[in-house]
Design a protein around this motif. Structure first.
Motif, mmCIF file in Angstrom:
data_model
loop_
_atom_site.group_PDB
_atom_site.id
_atom_site.type_symbol
_atom_site.label_atom_id
_atom_site.label_comp_id
_atom_site.label_asym_id
_atom_site.label_seq_id
_atom_site.Cartn_x
_atom_site.Cartn_y
_atom_site.Cartn_z
ATOM 1 N N ALA A 1 17.124 75.673 97.577
ATOM 2 C CA ALA A 1 17.553 76.631 98.651
ATOM 3 C C ALA A 1 17.002 76.269 100.231
ATOM 4 C CB ALA A 1 16.662 77.824 98.005
ATOM 5 N N GLU A 2 17.332 77.082 101.170
ATOM 6 C CA GLU A 2 16.693 76.913 102.449
ATOM 7 C C GLU A 2 15.458 77.211 102.586
ATOM 8 O OE1 GLU A 2 17.636 75.199 106.013
ATOM 9 O OE2 GLU A 2 19.351 75.857 104.522
ATOM 10 N N GLY A 3 14.523 76.398 103.104
ATOM 11 C CA GLY A 3 13.369 76.394 103.309
ATOM 12 C C GLY A 3 12.269 75.892 102.038
ATOM 13 N N ALA A 4 12.899 75.584 100.976
ATOM 14 C CA ALA A 4 12.292 75.112 99.863
ATOM 15 C C ALA A 4 11.127 73.847 100.224
ATOM 16 C CB ALA A 4 13.431 74.488 98.886
ATOM 17 N N THR A 5 10.224 74.012 99.361
ATOM 18 C CA THR A 5 9.138 73.247 99.516
ATOM 19 C C THR A 5 9.273 72.129 98.353
ATOM 20 O OG1 THR A 5 7.563 74.389 98.150
ATOM 21 C CG2 THR A 5 7.660 74.719 100.458
ATOM 22 N N LEU A 6 8.436 71.161 98.013
ATOM 23 C CA LEU A 6 8.396 70.320 96.833
ATOM 24 C C LEU A 6 8.107 70.942 95.632
ATOM 25 C CD1 LEU A 6 8.479 67.464 95.650
ATOM 26 C CD2 LEU A 6 6.330 67.151 96.071
ATOM 27 N N THR A 7 7.146 72.084 95.506
ATOM 28 C CA THR A 7 6.926 73.014 94.573
ATOM 29 C C THR A 7 8.058 73.834 94.047
ATOM 30 O OG1 THR A 7 4.446 72.939 95.547
ATOM 31 C CG2 THR A 7 5.219 74.739 93.696
ATOM 32 N N SER A 8 8.573 74.504 95.181
ATOM 33 C CA SER A 8 9.905 75.466 94.551
ATOM 34 C C SER A 8 10.964 74.526 94.266
ATOM 35 C CB SER A 8 10.050 76.193 95.989
ATOM 36 O OG SER A 8 10.403 75.477 96.777
ATOM 37 N N ALA A 9 11.211 73.274 94.755
ATOM 38 C CA ALA A 9 12.381 72.341 94.581
ATOM 39 C C ALA A 9 12.107 71.930 92.919
ATOM 40 C CB ALA A 9 12.333 71.269 95.406
ATOM 41 N N ALA A 10 10.785 71.570 92.713
ATOM 42 C CA ALA A 10 10.582 71.262 91.268
ATOM 43 C C ALA A 10 10.790 72.131 90.057
ATOM 44 C CB ALA A 10 9.032 70.475 91.192
ATOM 45 N N ARG A 11 10.464 73.285 90.555
ATOM 46 C CA ARG A 11 10.794 74.598 89.562
ATOM 47 C C ARG A 11 12.121 74.641 89.538
ATOM 48 N NH1 ARG A 11 6.528 77.201 92.425
ATOM 49 N NH2 ARG A 11 7.993 78.159 93.883
ATOM 50 N N THR A 12 13.064 74.608 90.390
ATOM 51 C CA THR A 12 14.470 74.508 90.343
ATOM 52 C C THR A 12 14.964 73.452 89.629
ATOM 53 O OG1 THR A 12 14.744 75.451 92.591
ATOM 54 C CG2 THR A 12 16.549 74.412 91.542
ATOM 55 N N LEU A 13 14.328 72.108 89.688
ATOM 56 C CA LEU A 13 14.813 71.010 89.052
ATOM 57 C C LEU A 13 14.481 71.143 87.481
ATOM 58 C CD1 LEU A 13 13.694 68.396 91.546
ATOM 59 C CD2 LEU A 13 15.982 68.920 90.871
ATOM 60 N N LYS A 14 13.292 71.671 87.140
ATOM 61 C CA LYS A 14 12.991 71.893 85.789
ATOM 62 C C LYS A 14 13.638 72.975 85.078
ATOM 63 C CE LYS A 14 10.381 72.193 82.230
ATOM 64 N NZ LYS A 14 11.153 73.434 81.402
ATOM 65 N N ASP A 15 14.198 74.058 85.861
ATOM 66 C CA ASP A 15 15.158 75.115 85.295
ATOM 67 C C ASP A 15 16.303 74.670 85.047
ATOM 68 O OD1 ASP A 15 13.071 76.942 85.355
ATOM 69 O OD2 ASP A 15 13.799 77.876 87.268
ATOM 70 N N ALA A 16 16.946 73.703 85.509
ATOM 71 C CA ALA A 16 18.333 73.281 85.494
ATOM 72 C C ALA A 16 18.182 71.639 84.618
ATOM 73 C CB ALA A 16 18.708 72.467 86.923
ATOM 74 N N GLY A 17 17.078 71.489 84.123
ATOM 75 C CA GLY A 17 16.785 70.310 83.190
ATOM 76 C C GLY A 17 16.968 69.092 83.421
ATOM 77 N N VAL A 18 16.687 69.043 84.926
ATOM 78 C CA VAL A 18 16.667 67.550 85.348
ATOM 79 C C VAL A 18 15.568 66.833 85.614
ATOM 80 C CG1 VAL A 18 16.901 66.647 87.991
ATOM 81 C CG2 VAL A 18 18.259 68.422 87.351
ATOM 82 N N ILE A 19 14.318 67.608 85.228
ATOM 83 C CA ILE A 19 13.073 66.973 84.797
ATOM 84 C C ILE A 19 12.356 67.946 83.866
ATOM 85 C CG2 ILE A 19 12.484 66.286 87.226
ATOM 86 C CD1 ILE A 19 10.911 68.521 87.978
ATOM 87 N N THR A 20 11.440 67.106 83.163
ATOM 88 C CA THR A 20 10.812 67.678 82.033
ATOM 89 C C THR A 20 9.598 68.633 82.331
ATOM 90 O OG1 THR A 20 9.436 65.711 81.722
ATOM 91 C CG2 THR A 20 11.489 65.896 80.560
ATOM 92 N N SER A 21 8.757 68.490 83.431
ATOM 93 C CA SER A 21 7.708 69.083 83.886
ATOM 94 C C SER A 21 7.599 69.302 85.322
ATOM 95 C CB SER A 21 6.439 68.297 83.526
ATOM 96 O OG SER A 21 5.203 68.872 84.030
ATOM 97 N N ALA A 22 7.481 70.295 85.806
ATOM 98 C CA ALA A 22 7.553 70.657 87.346
ATOM 99 C C ALA A 22 6.094 70.081 88.136
ATOM 100 C CB ALA A 22 7.843 72.025 87.829
ATOM 101 N N PRO A 23 5.048 70.361 87.336
ATOM 102 C CA PRO A 23 3.615 70.016 87.635
ATOM 103 C C PRO A 23 3.614 68.473 87.763
ATOM 104 C CG PRO A 23 2.979 71.848 86.040
ATOM 105 C CD PRO A 23 4.611 71.525 86.234
ATOM 106 N N ARG A 24 3.910 67.994 86.667
ATOM 107 C CA ARG A 24 4.012 66.270 86.674
ATOM 108 C C ARG A 24 4.924 65.575 87.895
ATOM 109 N NH1 ARG A 24 6.576 65.074 81.818
ATOM 110 N NH2 ARG A 24 4.517 65.731 80.788
ATOM 111 N N PHE A 25 6.113 66.185 87.808
ATOM 112 C CA PHE A 25 6.904 65.782 88.983
ATOM 113 C C PHE A 25 6.381 66.027 90.422
ATOM 114 C CE2 PHE A 25 10.171 66.565 92.453
ATOM 115 C CZ PHE A 25 11.028 65.516 92.066
#
Length: 322
Positions: A41-65
């Motif tokens: 999304a527009e204005g996304a931070t690393l933290t919000s992007a990590a949550r998006t990636l986790k929800d999409a199954g791209v990564i296994t853990s947002a905090p670890r990423f």
């Protein structure tokens, strides 16, 4: 001392193992078993992007990423956009993708000479666009390939197409040659739409424009078949031969029925056809007919044209087309 040495080696081994596991978790194969598109999304931070990636199954853990990205990644902001994440992408690769900003490019292409009714059908058939639009004004769209975002309004995409035509026409009109047959930008679009429909060979555009310009200047009828077809199909292929009654129909478009330009464009002409009308070939030709190779043969006189037509008919009979 010996015990301390063994303890030190153990600590070093554990540290090496931790580093190895950390690096593996950063550069190792990710969980995706198939490519997927992810929108940051527009204005996304690393933290919000990590949550998006986790929800999409791209990564296994947002905090670890996030921890690994802060420790081992390039310290660049994530970029908004839709990204294609490949199968098995590592966290490092994923971070590079969303930092590079090279988002998915979606294109919708409007070919030169496509009538507005078919532009409307193409836009409405695209399931990734939203909203409804009316059939655009004929000749208002510049044929080209246009990028769009998934979920974007059709109205916005259409507006870009029409804005592109306005800008292009204004530029070409300012650079027009002197003594041309058309007197306004609208007349240029009308004649360019006929030129677009009459030849599929780019090298012939200026010559065809020259013939029609000569006819306009001398008051001859343009006698362009596509202008007969347009009122019947709104520019779609006719699929049969033109009827004699259709050649006589005086409906504002038929250039067999009266001299001058039709009342409006019969398609959306491309840039090169507009440019050809605004700088036509300097020729005395008044006639042209197909040559059997996809192009045309031109003539200055009716006698020359009749001879060319006879040759064309002879070729068609030889091919079994008549």
């Amino acid at each position: 001392m010996r015990k301390f040495g063994l303890f030190g080696l153990l600590l070093a081994g554990l540290a090496l193992l931790a580093i190895t596991l950390t690096l593996k978790g950063w550069v190792g194969t990710g969980p995706l078993d198939a490519p997927v598109n992810v929108r940051i999304a527009e204005g996304a931070t690393l933290t919000s992007a990590a949550r998006t990636l986790k929800d999409a199954g791209v990564i296994t853990s947002a905090p670890r990423f996030i921890r690994l990205a802060q420790l081992l990644g390039r310290h660049r902001p994530v970029m908004a956009g839709e990204y294609r994440i490949p199968k098995g992408a590592s966290p490092r690769e994923v971070l590079r993708i969303i930092q590079a900003g090279k988002s998915v490019i979606r294109l919708i292409t409007i070919p030169e000479g496509m009538p507005s009714i078919m532009v409307h059908e193409r836009l409405m058939a695209n399931a990734e666009l939203t909203g409804t639009i009316p059939v655009p004004v004929e000749g208002s769209i510049l044929p080209d390939s246009y990028s769009y975002d998934k979920g974007e309004a059709r109205k916005a995409v259409l507006q870009r197409m029409q804005d592109a035509m306005r800008r292009t026409l204004a530029t070409l009109w300012d650079d027009r040659a002197s003594g041309i047959a058309v007197k306004s930008p609208r007349e240029a679009i009308i004649l360019a739409s006929i030129v677009e429909k009459e030849t599929g060979k780019p090298s012939e555009r200026r010559m065809v424009a020259g013939v029609y310009s000569n006819r306009l200047k001398t008051g001859m009828r343009l006698q362009a078949d596509p202008t007969v077809i347009y009122p019947i199909t709104k520019g779609k292929p006719l699929g049969r031969r033109i009827l004699r009654s259709e050649l006589r129909a005086d409906n504002g478009y038929n250039t067999y029925a009266r001299a001058g330009l039709p009342q409006g464009p019969i398609a959306n002409p491309g840039r090169d056809s507009i440019a050809a009308v605004l700088d036509p070939e300097d020729t005395k030709a008044l006639y042209f007919v197909a040559d059997g190779t996809g192009g045309h043969v031109f003539a200055d006189t009716l006698a020359g044209h009749n001879a060319n037509v006879a040759n064309w008919y002879a070729l068609r009979r030889k091919r079994g087309e008549m």
